[in-house]
Design a protein around this motif. Structure first.
Motif, PDB file in Angstrom:
ATOM      1  N   ALA A  29       0.837  -1.207   0.000  1.00  0.00           N
ATOM      2  CA  ALA A  29       0.000   0.000   0.000  1.00  0.00           C
ATOM      3  C   ALA A  29       0.865   1.246   0.000  1.00  0.00           C
ATOM      4  CB  ALA A  29      -0.975  -0.002   1.181  1.00  0.00           C
ATOM      5  N   ASN A  30       1.904   1.217  -0.867  1.00  0.00           N
ATOM      6  CA  ASN A  30       2.803   2.356  -1.081  1.00  0.00           C
ATOM      7  C   ASN A  30       3.707   2.693   0.101  1.00  0.00           C
ATOM      8  OD1 ASN A  30       2.190   2.799  -3.733  1.00  0.00           O
ATOM      9  ND2 ASN A  30       0.703   4.441  -3.356  1.00  0.00           N
ATOM     10  N   VAL A  31       3.847   1.772   1.060  1.00  0.00           N
ATOM     11  CA  VAL A  31       4.736   1.964   2.208  1.00  0.00           C
ATOM     12  C   VAL A  31       5.643   0.749   2.307  1.00  0.00           C
ATOM     13  CG1 VAL A  31       4.860   2.196   4.724  1.00  0.00           C
ATOM     14  CG2 VAL A  31       3.056   3.375   3.446  1.00  0.00           C
ATOM     15  N   PRO A  32       6.973   0.940   2.442  1.00  0.00           N
ATOM     16  CA  PRO A  32       7.856  -0.222   2.577  1.00  0.00           C
ATOM     17  C   PRO A  32       7.416  -1.143   3.701  1.00  0.00           C
ATOM     18  CG  PRO A  32       9.156   1.763   2.245  1.00  0.00           C
ATOM     19  CD  PRO A  32       7.728   2.208   2.432  1.00  0.00           C
ATOM     20  N   CYS A  33       7.537  -2.420   3.471  1.00  0.00           N
ATOM     21  CA  CYS A  33       7.095  -3.406   4.453  1.00  0.00           C
ATOM     22  C   CYS A  33       7.734  -3.151   5.815  1.00  0.00           C
ATOM     23  CB  CYS A  33       7.424  -4.814   3.953  1.00  0.00           C
ATOM     24  SG  CYS A  33       6.827  -6.138   5.012  1.00  0.00           S
ATOM     25  N   MET A  34       9.024  -2.855   5.827  1.00  0.00           N
ATOM     26  CA  MET A  34       9.703  -2.647   7.104  1.00  0.00           C
ATOM     27  C   MET A  34       9.192  -1.399   7.817  1.00  0.00           C
ATOM     28  SD  MET A  34      13.790  -2.442   7.865  1.00  0.00           S
ATOM     29  CE  MET A  34      14.346  -1.243   9.090  1.00  0.00           C
TER      30      MET A  34
END
Length: 833
Positions: A29-34
């Protein structure tokens, strides 16, 4: 208390999306997983964070910096070489001065909303040295399974099991709370890779240390595959992950729009996420469950549906993206079509009017020409793991499932797992399809720098012997399947046993990573045509047989046109056996249709001739050269279950290996002669490997396959015939079989439809109910010794099925005994509906 984020993963199964970025940086959703993990830690008060890095570490350090933008303090520990999950934490502990601290360990490449405060409270309440978060999942095969008692104390670990070993659907999420005493048990990273699940936790369990598992109902998704990645994005869009909100302004119906977006928001249908600086021209359609990254342009008439499009990509006029994944800075030109489950890496150009077919991967920096139709991956290729090995072999419809292209990929993966310069022995049956498959395998193996010994037409026993004799380090045999349009490939290990599950996984790992070794001039493998392979096979057979007991004996044999008939005359001549061969195979150069077997007709024909020629017995050999069906000296058929008992009766073996689902009467028979039965998991491959390990006198199933490891660690028709002649030449088979009647044992079986998603739940339910029973056998499935018999509940490893076996020995009908457990399994299957 400090937290450690493990962020060293490469994400090979997520390629091509992770070909040029570390797995923790892939955007959900456009945010890095970390970043989702960092936010989770911050919400629960963990502001001092250590991050372990290895693959492309600068990508992560440059993005997160010191963590101040997120209100946390981040420090980094970088591995120069893989240290394992526990080893990397030990390295971080030393580099960052974390000794003596209680640590929270969490993965940077999974998505979760687990309550870390609840975990801390649970850990302190139990007083454990280590507490891990556990989660029930539908398909636990790719995870480490953890079994706990009622008090939450861990009693067993099982790393990536087969279905028959799935005694729980509760898996290790990789989230741990560890006391300093646990961390002190981790050896120095310089000593090699050391993992939590494979090394540390099993060791602590053996020592009786207090390890606990907290089962959570929170959201958790391992972002290990492209399918899981797409699923995690959809879950965020639907609001299933607490505390995770896509960036941007929230409009109606879960529509999130970033800054400076040019779009008519009335045309958007949620849930969707639109990043910053996106332009969506009039007439373009963005359908639900789509995620559009930053700086993307979608031209007029384009349609994006259930797709994820990364930053900087241009989607041209009239282009269609349907249920697909697109990497960064791609250029998708006018009227191009990218279809279901396909994936593009970064900087891919898809020309005007081109089509990317379903399930195709295109790796970074590739160009698809205008109007092209791409039906195979560029440059690397893939397929679903579950369809590769079935029952220890690869099989499918020729030119449908098993195409030459697929075989080349398979053989390239196989060759890559072997050392350069290794030798592989190949053989085939007489079918044209098997010849095509073998030739494709030959070319691919040579291209990986592996040498090939081509035995041409030869039954599997000759190939196995060539490997066992030290001529090669592995072997393959290609042959027709049970259906005329099917073909199968058997793989043999260096000791000629069927390939182990670990070796299969190694091939699958290369297959999924799509990283084949390529040999260049001077390193390309050599093709060898050995001259005495068959003679050496016959010589070994002669050494394994008591010639004085078989010479002069008479048999009648129908080889059903199989290639085993090629060596029949040499075998019988060398052993002094008088044989009437009904239908053999005489020309190694002949290629034609797949040999077919009509068992009933063959038995009737052999049965007529045996008494006429006064043979000791007759038999029908399956075209594979492995299964042997016997007719006694009176011309009467001997059912395979009875024949197995007859062989035990004649041999009086010291050690026998049988699958766990066979009648207990076999064990009683073996024990009556002072022998021992060792049980193996079901399937000939498992029985063969176990029989070889034990150096058993006999291994077998009730289907006409018998193993005599003193000769080969696999069924072979000639060894079976010779051993039977040793036993029944002077003591008629008709007399021996009368001791056992027309059926041996009293095992019944019922097959239940069981969706893949229910298997783990069923196995967990059975383990919870019967795991405390000291008499329960957990070799495979759950086998219970009940009054007057036994019951086995066993999942099918390759199909959405569950089996219930039962045997009663106290006069009761086994069907009645079985039904109670059939109802139990059915209830567990239906409990999730």
């Amino acid at each position: 208390m400090k937290a450690v984020i493990m962020a060293g993963g490469q994400g090979t199964r997520l390629r091509p999306l992770t070909s040029e970025q570390p797995k923790p940086m892939i955007r959900i959703a456009n945010v890095p997983c970390m970043e989702h993990i960092v936010n989770l830690l911050k919400r629960h008060g963990f502001t001092d964070i250590a991050v372990t890095l290895q693959f492309m570490p600068d990508e992560i350090r440059d993005y997160f910096g010191d963590g101040s933008d997120w209100g946390v303090n981040i420090r980094y520990s970088v591995e120069d070489s893989p240290a394992g999950t526990a080893g990397s934490v030990k390295m971080a502990e030393r580099q960052l001065g974390l000794e003596g601290e209680r640590l929270l360990i969490i993965s940077g490449d999974a998505l979760t909303d687990v309550d870390l405060g609840e975990l801390l409270a649970y850990h302190e309440q139990k007083g454990g040295e280590a507490t891990m978060v556990l989660k029930s999942v539908e398909n636990p095969l790719d995870f480490g399974i953890v079994i706990t008692g009622e008090d939450g104390r861990i009693s067993r670990f099982l790393e990536k099991p087969a279905w028959g070993q799935v005694f729980s659907d509760t898996v290790n999420t990789g989230i741990y709370l560890l006391e300093p005493s646990v961390l002190r048990e981790i050896p120095d990273p310089e000593e090699g890779e050391y993992d939590f699940s494979k090394d540390l936790f099993p060791r602590l369990l053996e020592q009786g240390r207090p390890l606990y598992g907290m089962v959570t109902d929170a959201y958790w998704e391992d972002i290990g595959t492209l399918e899981q990645y797409a699923s995690a994005n959809r879950d965020v869009l639907e609001g299933r992950v607490r505390g995770v909100r896509p960036p941007g302004t929230r409009l109606r119906e879960n529509i999130y729009v970033g800054r400076r977006v040019q779009v008519d928001d009335e045309e958007l249908e949620g849930p969707v996420v639109i990043g910053d600086n996106v332009r969506i021209d009039e007439g373009a359609r963005i359908s639900p469950y789509s995620v559009i990254g930053n700086n993307v342009v979608v031209a007029s008439g384009a349609h994006i549906e259930r797709s994820i499009v990364a930053d900087g990509t241009y989607v041209g006029e009239g282009a269609e993206l349907r249920d697909t994944l697109v990497g960064r800075s791609c250029y998708i030109q006018e009227r191009a079509r990218i279809l279901e489950r396909s994936a593009l890496g970064d900087d891919v150009i898809v020309g005007e009017g081109a089509t990317i077919a379903p399930d195709v991967k295109v790796y970074p920096h590739k160009t698809v020409e205008s109007g092209a139709s791409v039906t195979q991956s560029l440059i690397y290729e893939t397929m679903g793991l579950r369809t590769i090995f079935r029952g220890g072999r690869v099989s499918g419809k020729f030119n449908v499932d098993v195409t030459p292209e697929f075989v080349i990929r398979l053989a390239s993966s196989f060759g890559t797992t072997l050392s350069p310069g290794s030798i592989v022995t190949l053989g085939r049956d007489s079918s044209a399809a098997a010849q095509v498959v073998k030739r494709a395998m030959t070319a691919a193996l040579l291209a990986t720098g592996v040498n090939v010994r081509d035995l041409r037409a030869a039954h599997a026993g000759v190939v196995r012997h060539d490997v066992l004799a030290g001529k090669s380090s592995a072997g393959c045999h290609t042959r027709a399947g049970e259906d005329s349009d099917e073909v199968e490939v058997l793989f043999f290990s260096s000791d000629a046993t069927p390939m182990t599950e670990g070796e299969q996984r190694a091939i699958e790992k290369v297959f999924v990573r799509e990283e084949y070794r390529r040999a260049h001039e001077g390193d390309i493998g050599q093709l060898i045509f050995p001259g005495r392979a068959v003679e050496q096979y016959v010589e070994r057979l002669e050494r394994a047989v008591d010639r004085s007991r078989v010479s002069g004996g008479s048999v009648v044999v129908d080889f059903c046109g199989g290639v085993a008939g090629l060596v029949a005359s040499r075998v019988f001549s060398r052993l002094g056996i008088s044989a009437v061969v009904m239908e053999g195979f005489a020309n190694a150069n002949v290629v034609g249709g797949a040999p077919r077997m009509d068992l009933e007709e063959g038995l009737e024909r052999v049965g007529r001739i045996v008494p006429t020629v006064e043979a000791a017995f007759g038999c029908v050999v399956n075209p594979t050269g492995e299964q042997v069906h016997f007719v006694d000296d009176a011309g009467e058929y001997v059912p395979p279950d009875v024949m197995l008992a007859c062989l035990i009766r004649g041999l009086e073996p010291r050690e026998v290996v049988l699958p766990i689902n066979l009648s207990s009467r076999y064990a009683e028979l073996v024990e009556s002669y002072g022998g021992t039965v060792h049980y193996a998991r079901t399937g000939m491959g498992n029985v063969a490997i176990r029989a070889a390990e034990r150096a058993a006198d006999l291994g077998g199933l009730e289907d006409g396959q018998y193993i005599f490891p003193a000769f080969l660690p696999a069924p072979d028709c000639f060894m079976t015939l010779a051993r039977a002649l040793e036993l029944f030449r002077d003591r008629p088979l008709s007399k021996v079989r009368r001791e056992f009647g027309e059926r041996f044992g009293n095992v019944v079986r019922e097959r239940l439809e069981c969706p893949w998603s229910a298997k783990g739940r069923v196995m967990r339910g059975l383990a919870e109910r019967f795991g405390g029973d000291p008499d329960a056998i957990l070799t495979e499935g759950v086998k219970l010794m009940v009054d007057g018999g036994w019951v086995l509940m066993l999942p099918d490893p390759d199909n959405p099925l569950f089996y219930v076996y039962a045997e009663a020995d106290d006069g009761r009908r086994p069907e009645a005994l079985m039904q109670d457990y059939v109802r139990l399994v059915r209830e567990l299957i239906e409990s999730g509906d």
